[in-house]
Design an enzyme around this catalytic site. Structure first.
Site, PDB file in Angstrom:
ATOM      1  N   LYS A 133       0.846  -1.201   0.000  1.00  0.00           N
ATOM      2  CA  LYS A 133       0.000   0.000   0.000  1.00  0.00           C
ATOM      3  C   LYS A 133       0.883   1.253   0.000  1.00  0.00           C
ATOM      4  O   LYS A 133       1.940   1.272   0.655  1.00  0.00           O
ATOM      5  CB  LYS A 133      -0.895  -0.026   1.244  1.00  0.00           C
ATOM      6  CG  LYS A 133      -1.949   1.070   1.307  1.00  0.00           C
ATOM      7  CD  LYS A 133      -2.846   0.899   2.538  1.00  0.00           C
ATOM      8  CE  LYS A 133      -3.944   1.928   2.627  1.00  0.00           C
ATOM      9  NZ  LYS A 133      -4.840   1.727   3.782  1.00  0.00           N
TER      10      LYS A 133
ATOM     11  N   SER B 285      -9.760   1.533   3.081  1.00  0.00           N
ATOM     12  CA  SER B 285      -8.957   2.359   2.210  1.00  0.00           C
ATOM     13  C   SER B 285      -7.888   1.606   1.430  1.00  0.00           C
ATOM     14  O   SER B 285      -7.309   2.163   0.506  1.00  0.00           O
ATOM     15  CB  SER B 285      -8.273   3.437   3.044  1.00  0.00           C
ATOM     16  OG  SER B 285      -7.387   2.845   3.986  1.00  0.00           O
TER      17      SER B 285
ATOM     18  N   SER C  69      -9.772  -0.965   7.259  1.00  0.00           N
ATOM     19  CA  SER C  69      -9.294  -0.793   5.889  1.00  0.00           C
ATOM     20  C   SER C  69      -8.625  -1.993   5.252  1.00  0.00           C
ATOM     21  O   SER C  69      -8.279  -1.934   4.068  1.00  0.00           O
ATOM     22  CB  SER C  69      -8.328   0.378   5.810  1.00  0.00           C
ATOM     23  OG  SER C  69      -9.053   1.570   5.770  1.00  0.00           O
TER      24      SER C  69
END
Ligand code: GLN
Length: 459
Positions: free
Chosen positions: A51, A126, A150
């Site tokens: 990420k 997210s 997330s």
């Protein structure tokens, strides 16, 4: 072997990215160069995606925001360093909601990610880019981050496994801060086994993060196949009511029967204060974010607004132009709840309720080994469906945020498909340091009740 595996993953990433927008950068040259002499270590040659809020030395790390510009960290996050030392090869950095604020990936400054199961739908957020990279078969495993759900929520929307560890299990060194008392790096995998392998490598004490605990890292892989006979599964029935999609409820109820058929025992647990978790989360997370994001001032990192005549104007314009709407909303909310007139009414009260939520979980774990709930109240929604309604969006995390508030671990495992063929996730929560138990139960569950339609892995 590693070279062809890495090449397949890189090719798939490049081929699918125009449609999915899962990657913000793809590290073809570096990954291939490293593959040539890789192969050693427990993750030898494993392609992995990271990420874009996890620092990679000399490699653009954007947090899905304009404000970081072309920021290139001076150092690797501890998790990244440990993965590379174990032989994993990073193929690229994944798209995300700006500063990990969101539940759909629509808050990225670089455009939304599309769900591999239905490209008109969100992958969740997210960590949507990492989830889509794993679900589409580009990589077997990826790192995401968790502040309120997330990793688990996008895992559920994308039909893969996602783990949020105990607070302090994985170093946050090099994870860009959103809300420090809630943040943890989390792991996505095609299976619980993939998650176990990655977690085993990155977990453990790190002297660069004083909040990591000196607790032994278990051999997660070796415990995966332990029979779950006699395991007590706590079921908070009251949470399976209002606001939950009927299809999700049915899938979760069937999963509970499935666990029972494997010899687990279902016990009722009561979690009466869970209903406050979203309110408490959005006070504490925004308060911490307003403080953590003060560092983006146009001086220290990447982006700086042009044509400012004096310093204050430069700060204002940089933040005005650099941050997106959701980040600004949270900075304002957080500043408000911390302001002297409202601190006691909001922030201090939220901290008290947080302690009560923690106690409620410890009481419940006196009666059961794990607690089972849906991961999210719905399946993946359409792109644009909730983007104008922040409150509806915030409710996506109604089942997940309390684990971050309490610091306990949780996992989402695919447990069925809706009539439209969209994945549904079952969430399992456990007491501190029970990642081995969660992975074991998830693994036994997925082995006995696999879902259909999962895309092939490319590498
Ligand atoms: N969706 C939640 C939020 O918007 C959780 C985000 C996260 O876990 N990083 O804050």
């Amino acid at each position: 072997m590693p070279e062809s595996t890495i090449k397949a993953a890189l090719d798939a990433a490049e081929r699918l990215n125009p449609e999915l927008n899962a990657f913000l950068s793809i590290h073809r040259e570096e990954a291939l160069a490293k593959a040539a002499n890789a192969g050693e270590g427990p993750l030898g040659g494993l392609p992995i995606a990271i990420k874009d809020n996890i620092c990679t030395k000399g490699k653009r790390t954007t947090c899905g925001s304009r404000i970081l510009g072309d920021y290139e960290p001076q150092y690797d996050a501890t998790a990244v360093e440990r993965l590379e030392n174990a032989g994993a090869l990073i193929i690229g950095k994944t798209n995300m909601d700006e500063f990990a604020m969101g539940s759909s990936n629509e808050n990225s400054a670089f455009g939304p990610v599309r769900n591999p199961w239905d490209r008109e739908r969100v992958p969740g957020g997210s960590s949507g880019g990492s989830a889509a990279a794993v679900a589409s078969g580009i990589v077997r495993a990826a790192l995401g981050s968790e502040t309120g759900g997330s990793v688990r929520q996008p895992a559920s929307f994308c039909g893969i496994v996602g783990l949020k560890p105990t607070y302090g299990r994985i170093s946050r060194y090099g994870l860009v801060a959103f809300a420090s008392s809630l943040d943890q790096i989390g792991v996505f995998g095609r299976s619980a086994g993939d998650v176990a392998d990655v977690l085993g490598v990155i977990a453990g004490r790190d002297e660069n993060d004083s909040t990591t605990a000196d607790v032994e890292v278990s051999d997660y892989r070796s415990k995966l196949d332990t029979p779950i006979e006699g395991k007590r599964i706590g079921v908070p029935r009251a949470l399976l009511g209002e606001g939950l999609d009927a299809e999700v409820r049915t899938a979760v109820e069937r999963s509970l029967e499935g666990l029972e058929s494997l010899g687990a025992e279902l016990v009722d647990v009561d979690l009466p204060r869970q209903k406050y978790s979203i309110a408490v989360y959005y006070i504490i997370a925004t308060a911490e974010a307003s403080s953590n994001l003060a560092r983006y001032d146009g001086v220290r990192y990447g982006f700086r607004a042009e044509n400012a005549h004096e310093l204050r104007e430069m700060y204002f314009r940089t933040r005005e132009e650099g941050f997106g709407a959701e980040v600004k909303r949270r900075i304002m909310l957080g500043t408000y709840v911390l302001s002297s007139g409202y601190y006691d009414a909001y922030y201090a009260k939220a901290q008290k309720v947080r302690t009560m939520l923690k106690r409620e979980f410890s009481d419940a774990f006196g009666k059961c080994d794990v607690i089972a709930t849906p991961t999210s109240p719905s399946t993946a929604f359409r792109i644009g469906e909730k983007s104008d309604d922040p409150l509806a969006m915030y409710l996506s995390d109604i089942y997940t945020a309390s684990a971050n508030l309490a610091g306990i671990p949780g996992i989402s495992v695919p447990c069925g498909l809706s009539d439209e063929g969209l994945p549904i996730g079952l969430q399992l929560l456990g007491p501190y340091w029970s990642e081995d138990v969660l992975l074991n139960v998830a693994s036994e569950f997925e082995r006995n009740f696999p879902i259909d339609g999962v895309p092939e892995i490319s590498a």
